[in-house]
Structure formats: structure tokens, C-alpha cells
Design a protein around this motif. Sequence first.
Motif, short mmCIF file in Angstrom:
data_model
loop_
_atom_site.label_atom_id
_atom_site.label_comp_id
_atom_site.label_asym_id
_atom_site.label_seq_id
_atom_site.Cartn_x
_atom_site.Cartn_y
_atom_site.Cartn_z
N ARG A 148 0.81 -1.21 0.00
CA ARG A 148 0.00 0.00 0.00
C ARG A 148 0.85 1.27 0.00
NH1 ARG A 148 -5.20 -1.39 0.99
NH2 ARG A 148 -5.70 0.82 1.18
N SER A 149 2.15 1.16 0.19
CA SER A 149 3.00 2.34 0.25
C SER A 149 3.67 2.57 -1.09
CB SER A 149 4.06 2.19 1.33
OG SER A 149 4.98 1.17 0.99
N ALA A 150 4.10 3.82 -1.30
CA ALA A 150 4.82 4.14 -2.53
C ALA A 150 6.12 3.36 -2.61
CB ALA A 150 5.09 5.64 -2.59
N ALA A 151 6.77 3.14 -1.45
CA ALA A 151 8.03 2.39 -1.44
C ALA A 151 7.82 0.95 -1.89
CB ALA A 151 8.65 2.44 -0.05
N SER A 152 6.75 0.32 -1.40
CA SER A 152 6.49 -1.07 -1.79
C SER A 152 6.15 -1.16 -3.27
CB SER A 152 5.37 -1.66 -0.94
OG SER A 152 4.14 -1.00 -1.20
N ILE A 153 5.53 -0.13 -3.79
CA ILE A 153 5.20 -0.11 -5.22
C ILE A 153 6.46 0.06 -6.05
CG2 ILE A 153 3.98 1.22 -6.98
CD1 ILE A 153 1.93 1.87 -4.69
N VAL A 157 9.64 -2.46 -9.47
CA VAL A 157 10.41 -2.11 -10.66
C VAL A 157 11.77 -2.80 -10.60
CG1 VAL A 157 11.44 -0.21 -11.97
CG2 VAL A 157 9.21 0.09 -10.88
N GLY A 158 12.21 -3.37 -11.69
CA GLY A 158 13.48 -4.05 -11.73
C GLY A 158 14.64 -3.14 -11.36
N GLY A 159 15.58 -3.66 -10.57
CA GLY A 159 16.73 -2.88 -10.14
C GLY A 159 16.53 -2.16 -8.83
N VAL A 160 15.34 -2.27 -8.22
CA VAL A 160 15.05 -1.60 -6.95
C VAL A 160 14.95 -2.65 -5.86
CG1 VAL A 160 13.49 -0.10 -5.69
CG2 VAL A 160 13.83 0.25 -8.13
N TYR A 161 15.67 -2.40 -4.76
CA TYR A 161 15.71 -3.34 -3.65
C TYR A 161 15.40 -2.61 -2.35
CZ TYR A 161 17.81 -6.11 0.11
OH TYR A 161 18.03 -6.79 1.27
N SER A 162 14.67 -3.24 -1.48
CA SER A 162 14.37 -2.68 -0.17
C SER A 162 14.77 -3.68 0.89
CB SER A 162 12.88 -2.36 -0.03
OG SER A 162 12.59 -1.86 1.26
N LEU A 170 15.10 2.66 -0.02
CA LEU A 170 15.20 1.90 -1.26
C LEU A 170 16.62 1.99 -1.81
CD1 LEU A 170 11.88 3.05 -2.97
CD2 LEU A 170 12.31 0.88 -1.81
N ASN A 171 17.10 0.88 -2.31
CA ASN A 171 18.42 0.81 -2.94
C ASN A 171 18.21 0.56 -4.43
OD1 ASN A 171 18.48 -0.66 -0.10
ND2 ASN A 171 20.40 0.42 -0.34
N VAL A 172 18.77 1.41 -5.25
CA VAL A 172 18.63 1.29 -6.69
C VAL A 172 19.95 0.84 -7.28
CG1 VAL A 172 18.12 2.51 -8.85
CG2 VAL A 172 16.82 3.02 -6.78
N ARG A 173 19.92 -0.27 -7.97
CA ARG A 173 21.10 -0.82 -8.64
C ARG A 173 22.32 -0.91 -7.72
NH1 ARG A 173 21.35 1.24 -14.95
NH2 ARG A 173 19.65 -0.05 -15.67
N GLY A 174 22.08 -1.35 -6.51
CA GLY A 174 23.17 -1.58 -5.58
C GLY A 174 23.64 -0.35 -4.83
N ASP A 178 20.62 6.35 0.74
CA ASP A 178 20.70 7.80 0.70
C ASP A 178 21.16 8.33 -0.65
OD1 ASP A 178 23.32 7.00 0.79
OD2 ASP A 178 23.84 8.11 2.61
N GLN A 179 21.46 7.42 -1.59
CA GLN A 179 21.81 7.83 -2.95
C GLN A 179 20.60 7.84 -3.87
OE1 GLN A 179 24.83 4.86 -3.75
NE2 GLN A 179 26.47 6.15 -2.96
N THR A 180 19.43 7.51 -3.33
CA THR A 180 18.20 7.54 -4.09
C THR A 180 17.40 8.77 -3.68
OG1 THR A 180 18.11 5.13 -4.23
CG2 THR A 180 16.06 6.31 -4.62
N THR A 181 17.00 9.56 -4.65
CA THR A 181 16.23 10.77 -4.39
C THR A 181 14.77 10.52 -4.73
OG1 THR A 181 18.13 12.17 -4.88
CG2 THR A 181 15.98 13.21 -4.94
N VAL A 182 13.90 10.94 -3.83
CA VAL A 182 12.46 10.74 -4.02
C VAL A 182 11.78 12.11 -4.11
CG1 VAL A 182 10.36 9.72 -3.05
CG2 VAL A 182 12.57 8.58 -2.72
N PHE A 183 10.87 12.24 -5.05
CA PHE A 183 10.07 13.45 -5.19
C PHE A 183 8.59 13.10 -5.03
CE2 PHE A 183 13.91 14.40 -7.55
CZ PHE A 183 14.17 15.72 -7.23
N ILE A 184 7.88 13.95 -4.32
CA ILE A 184 6.42 13.84 -4.23
C ILE A 184 5.84 15.13 -4.78
CG2 ILE A 184 4.43 13.63 -2.70
CD1 ILE A 184 6.15 12.06 -0.77
#
Length: 916
Positions: A148-153, A157-162, A170-174, A178-184
Motif C-alpha cells: 500500500r505504500s509508494a516504497a512497496s510499489i 520495478v526491476g533494479g530496486v531493492y528494499s 530503497l536501494n537502486v542498482r546496488g 541515501d543515494q536515491t532521491t524521491v520526489f512527491i
Amino acid sequence: MLRRLFATILSVTVLFSVTNAQVGQGAIKGKVIDKATGEPLPFANVVAFKDGSQVTGATTDFDGNYVLKPLSPGKYEIQATYVGYQSVSIGGVVVNADKNTNLTIKMSQGVSLQAFEKVEYEVPLISKDQTSSGGTVTREDIEKMPGRSAASIAQTVGGVYSKDDGSTDLNVRGGRSDQTTVFIDGVKVRGTQNLPQAALEQVSVFTGGLPAQYGDATGGVISITTRGVSKEFYGGLEFLTSGAKFGDKVIGLDSYGFNLLQFNVSGPLLSKKDSAGNIEKALLGFFLAVSMQSEVDPRPSYIGDYRVKEEKLAEINAHPVRLKGGLAGGVVNSAEYLRLTDLEKIKYRQNVGRKSINLVGKIDVATTDNTTLTFGGSFDYRNSNEYVRSGSSPYALTNTAFALLNSQNNPQVIDYTWRAYGRFTQRFNNVDDEDEENASLIKNAFVSFQVDYTKYHRTIQDESHKDNLSRYGYVGKFESEFERTTQFWGTDQNGNPQQGENYIINQNGDTVYGVGYYMNGYNQTAYNYTPDSTINPILTNYTAEYYTFYDDPVGHYERPTDVQAGGGLLNGQTPLDVYSMWTAQGVQYNNYSLTDNQQFRVSSSGNADINNHAITLGFEYEQRFDRTYSINPTSLWTIARNLTNSHIQQLDHSKYTMVYDGTYPTYYFERLYDDTAQTTFDRNLRENLGLPVDGTDWIDLDALGPDAFKVDYFSPDELINNNLLTYAGYDYTGKKIKGNPSLNDFLTDKDENGDFTRLIPAFQPIYMAAYIQDKFDFEDLVFNIGLRLDRFDANQPVLKDKYLLFPARTVGEVGLTERPANIGDDYIVYVSDVTNPSTDNVVGYRSGDTWYNANGQEVNDPSTLSATGGSPSPWLVEPGNKKAFDDLTVDAFEDYTPQINLMPRIAFSFPISDEA
């Protein structure tokens, strides 16, 4: 021609006058053609509708091409009209963030009906605009997902790990989280990113090929778009439950006690109606979504967990210690005698419940057909008790776990995040002309300007004591009993009084030695204990149980060290861990911390199509204010005990009472007041007790009760020097500071009592960026070419030389004539004796980050240049044993040099046709 030139200059001027790029906008582009012949239809009208409201429109050019922009992500209805052709309405056209949706509109000739031909949009198997890797999840897909959360959604997507730790990181491609930026909705996320599921319109994930408008991300970018305003009223209500907790049991579908109440509502507050009274457009509309959630265990384990059976846990809590090897062996924790039969398996973890509420709100104001104002924001509040299992747990302070014996003291974490933004969007009408030569060179121009503010606050604390710091580790009152001790002093071999401590100072200030008994101190005879089970009842039982084992204080509780040695607890102490694995029962979470992060951003962009090129310009400004405060309160009792009475440890031989025992006199002395040894804590304690600050009254600190002191009784240095405290943006007591104190203020400012104030400002970095981006098609190729300029300023002083706190001499300054040939004049010299440097005790050199020994050979470990294996000693300009707090000056620092990064971005896609 002049009109085209003027339009070009005007558009470019507008684009450069704005200030930052918005993220998450998309576009629909394509052709309007004759369905039978495939011929393009020039000057056809194409209009985009979302939630029943018209968003924007365009007119096709001579080749039938059109572009609809800017469009927020979501689903649109596209209507096309042309004289002599059947009007067409295509529903469900998906627009993704930062991508173009290609849509060819086919119209039938010879039919002119008022009704639209309805066509349902089919998402193409292969997307033409795929210059970045990642994926997009739309609202329809989100509603079908278990998460139900944006993070779980985003995880889908391939390449995204939690990581499975209950966080939304969230970890993107390893890359690190803190190297992943999120915008709302174009607002860069700081703090939590929890949103009601009903508010989610689309989640886009970029794992590679980032366009130039995105920066400050080395992992990936996640763009979350919330639902927009509808011209028609609608709403929804949802309630989910898997059970509820009653006492110690959860009754329902499972044992995890998940409960969710969610609702959303949207509609017009002010609308424009047509002649028939139908709502044509929402001039002022709103959207609101609220979600409230409670969980007994947010992260239940498939295999369950273990706990000590209730009856057994109650027993060892009431009697936490037992004798070890008889009365002479002291005590040992009763938990060390637990057996497997004392444990039971449970389905959910203990005391890890969480309650939360989050909401999203949005208001759209359509001032004109081409101007839109949007105001929005979100709020997320969570109150939870966190699971502490081991040193790897996010809230673990040691390598032991609370789970088995001490779950009732799981730390309480309260955090909230709120963000608000205002966005202004202005579109510019195209200058169309049936004469292709006179048509405007620049089309589909728009500018967007956004201001947003975010605040994240978190409190971590013991749930019972919160900010009552003196109550952490309190077990009761201890009252000390003392007796005065004396020593007999006789005469020497000449018959004169011996000279030692056997003297008095008379009224004239003369020292007079004599024969007799002279007081030489105090001897503690008892350390009586009164339990207080109202504050920390289980901890209290440790000491209360210890005292019940012994009737005689001698060797057991004559003084505090006896109680400690035997296994009892003093105020501010905790029992040993059980088997070095489990935190003992009754131990409070020994941390009180505050985090307060604020972010102010101004972002803007300008976009226009020049022929086949979509040019975007923008830049952003971001200012952060990060405050933190953390203290380990349990140890305050030990520090306070050591700081009390420190100035009256000696005896005053000028103030005495003399008594006779029949043969020799006995002299009893009062305590000697030494103002140089008195601590700030002691002065403040006496003042608050109503005692003379310069008096010699002995204060029995542990007999004063649970609220004996406050943290502001200490001076900053008394806490800092004992490694109890870290802070910035708060003062040492946990209060937010005003203003922006400098490094020199930290090093030199004192209060009215002469104590250093040690004020540290909030961390206030400034981030700015500007970019230009060109997106264009070349046959089947889609290119996205850009250039981004990033500038980061830490906005704080830094050491001129990261290896030096004090100025040091170079080879040239020392005048070393005999030195290795590879050692330059600007190399720093290191010596074996920092207090007495000379050319005879040179042990090495340094140039930047490269170290050399005395022979000029490069060394990887600079500690080899030190005789003790520690930090090497530089040849200081002013030799001596320097102390950081006492001798450090601002001369060792300089302003941070802003880091500037120029980064080209080139991406292209060459999609394979779905017919290939």
C-alpha cells in the motif's frame, strides 16, 4: 519574419527568467491523420481532459503534428475535432513522468456528428520514448497490488531493492539508500514518504539514463505523483482489519492486528458552468485523502518469536537476582537460570505496536485558461515502539537484544513529516498562421515556478520517562552515614611536636603544631537504601533484593562500592547483560534524542518546442537546516555524583572544635571551601536546594529523590567531556538555539558564570543547480541531451589542513638542509617530541595525503611515525602539548570551498517495433 523573431526572443527571455526545474511533467505528442488515406490533417483541434476538466489544448501544424504539455502524470481523455470529420475521443491515455506519450489520432471523413467517436487507448507494447531505464506504475496497477505504500510499489520495478528492516529506504542498482532521491509532486523528500494509497496517481522509477533535470542522486530517482482535482464530486471509504488486541491476545484473522481506515474526497469548490447549467470547469477544486493505521506487529515473522512465559517473567522481575555461592559471592541475575521450558513461542513480537496517520491535500486554482495555481501538501505522523534485537538493529545501542527479557522497555519513536508547496504554471498560446512562413518558430511554451517547505521531526526516548532525564536509571534513595576519623600525633626525638597534619591555624594566621588527636577525614559507615518502586520498579528490585540478603552493612553496604561489587545497582547503573546476548530485564532505553530537519526549495522551469526540439531550461535552490540532539541520560547520575561536593574534600585547619578525652586534646575541623574546585553542577544544585553556593554543606545527592537535578545544572563542558552528549542546532539542554553562532563563538563565548556556552549552529548546506535539456526525435531515434551544473556549499568552516588542528612548519620554514631528495620545501615536518622539536628528532614528512618516513620512503600507515603507534606529531609553529578545547582557534579553519560539478547527460532510445 519580424513576428517570428519577436516571438523567439520573448520566449527565450521568459525561459531564462525563471528559477528552477519542475520534475514529473510529461507530454502527449503525435499526429492527427485521415483514417482512410493516412494524410495529415492541419489545424485540427486537440484537447486534453483529466478528471473531467480541460487541462490544455493544441492545434496541429501543417504536417498534422501536435504536442500537449505540460501534463502531470496520470490518465487523460484526448478529444480531437476537425471540420468535416467525425470528432474522436480517446480515453485512458497514460502520461508518465518526464516522458512523451506518442498518440496518433485517426479521424473519419464525411461524418459530422455532435457525439464523439469513443476510442479506448491501448498502451503500446514498446514505448518509443525510453531514454531512461526504470518503470512506471499507474493508479490502476497500484490498486491491485498487495503493498500500500509508494516504497512497496517502487520495489516492483526491476533494479530496486528494499532491505527487510521495516523502513521505506530503497536501494537502486546496488546504491545506498541515501543515494536515491524521491520526489512527491515535485517536492524533494526529506523524512518519511508515507502517503495514503488512495492519493497515489503514479509512481515512476528512474534507475538509469537520468535526464538533466534530475541531480543530487547517484543511485536512482523515484517520482511520486498524487491524484489531482476533479470537476465532479467523488469520494471513497475503506476499512480493513485483520484483528484487534484485547489484553495480551489478538483476536481476528491473524495475530498481527492490522487495522486501516482510509477515505478520500475531491470536487469543485467554485466552478464554471455552461448555458445548460453543467459544470464546464472547476475554477477552484480540492482533493483530500486520509489514512489512519494501527498495527500490533508491523513486521511479523513467518517463523514467529520467543518470549519468557508470563509467570516466569513476573517471577524474575520481582526477584531479579539471587545469591551466587552463598553470602560471600554476591548476586547473579536470575535470568541466567532460565531453561528452554521457561520459554514459549509466540506469533507476534512484543511491544512493537505502531499507530500512524497520513494525509494528502491539494487545491487547484484555475485563474485563466492558461494559468494554474496549485497548493498542496502532505502530513505523516507515526508513534511506535521499535524492536531492538541486536547491534545491527536501527535502534540498538549495544550488541544485545531487548526482545526476550526487556521488550516492555522498547524505545518509543515519534516522528512526523509535513511538507507544503505552491506551484504556478503559465502556458503561452502558440502564434499560428495558415501561412507556414509566418508561423511561430517557438511553440508549446510554458513556465512553472514552485516554492516548497519540508519539516521532519523525530523523538527517540524511553516511553515512561521521555525528557525527564534524571529518572532514567533511578532506583531509590541512598543515605550515607559518616564518622569522623582522627590520628594521634606525638613528639619527635627532641621532644617537639611532630610536623604533619597535626596543626591548627590561629587567628593571626600562624600555623601551630601540637600533640594530640587531629581529625584527618571521614569514614563512611553505612549506605542505607529506601526503594522507590514508582519510577523503575524492576530496576529497583535488583537493589532491594540485594539489601534483603544482608543484615550487616559491614562489607556489603557500608559504601557505594560495596553495593556495586556485590551486584546491586546504584542510581544511574544498569545490570549486566544476560549471557552477553540479552539485555537484562528492567533496563531503560538509554538514549533521548531529537532530530529536526527542515528544507526550503525554490524550483522552476521553462519549456518550449523549437521545431522538433523540446528545449527545457531551469535551475533550483535548496537550503537545509539540520538539527540534532542526543544524550545518554542514565549516566547522568554517575556524572552528577562525581561533580557534587568536589570543592569540599579537604579540611579547614583554621575552623576547628577542640575537645579533651582526659589526656590529650582532639581537634575536629570543618570542611575547606575551595572555589577553584567547585563545579558548575554543584553551584546550581546548591542554589536550587536553597543552600549557600559558597557553603560547605555536604550534599547527599542520592538521597534527594528522582528529580534531584536537571540537565541545565551541568555546564556544556561537563557533559561533553564525559562523552554523554552530541548536538547541533540545539543547545546542550535540548532547546533550539536562535541565530547562527560562529565557530569563534563556540570556542570563546561564555555565560555570566564564566562557563563556555558551546553553541553549535544547525548544519545549513546550500545546494543549487541549473540545466539545459534538449529532447528531440530523429526518425525512430529519440535523443535526450542535456547539461547540468551542480553547486554544493556545506556553508560551514572546515580545517585548512584536515590533519592539523594547529599551524605546523614546513621543510622550508624549518630550514632542513639535510633531507631526502624527494622531499619538497612545502612538505609538513613530523617529529618524535611535539614539545621540543628539532632537526635531530624528525621522523617523517607529509604532502597532502601522502606520508613519508625520515628516509623519504612513502608509508601507507602514518601511525608508524609515532613511537606510541598513535597520531604522528607535527612540528608546531608554537610547540607544546595542545588541547583542542583549550588551545584551538579559528586560525586553523577556513570557509568551505563550494563544490561545482558539470555533468553532460546523453541518452537515446531506438525502440524495436512491436511488429518486428
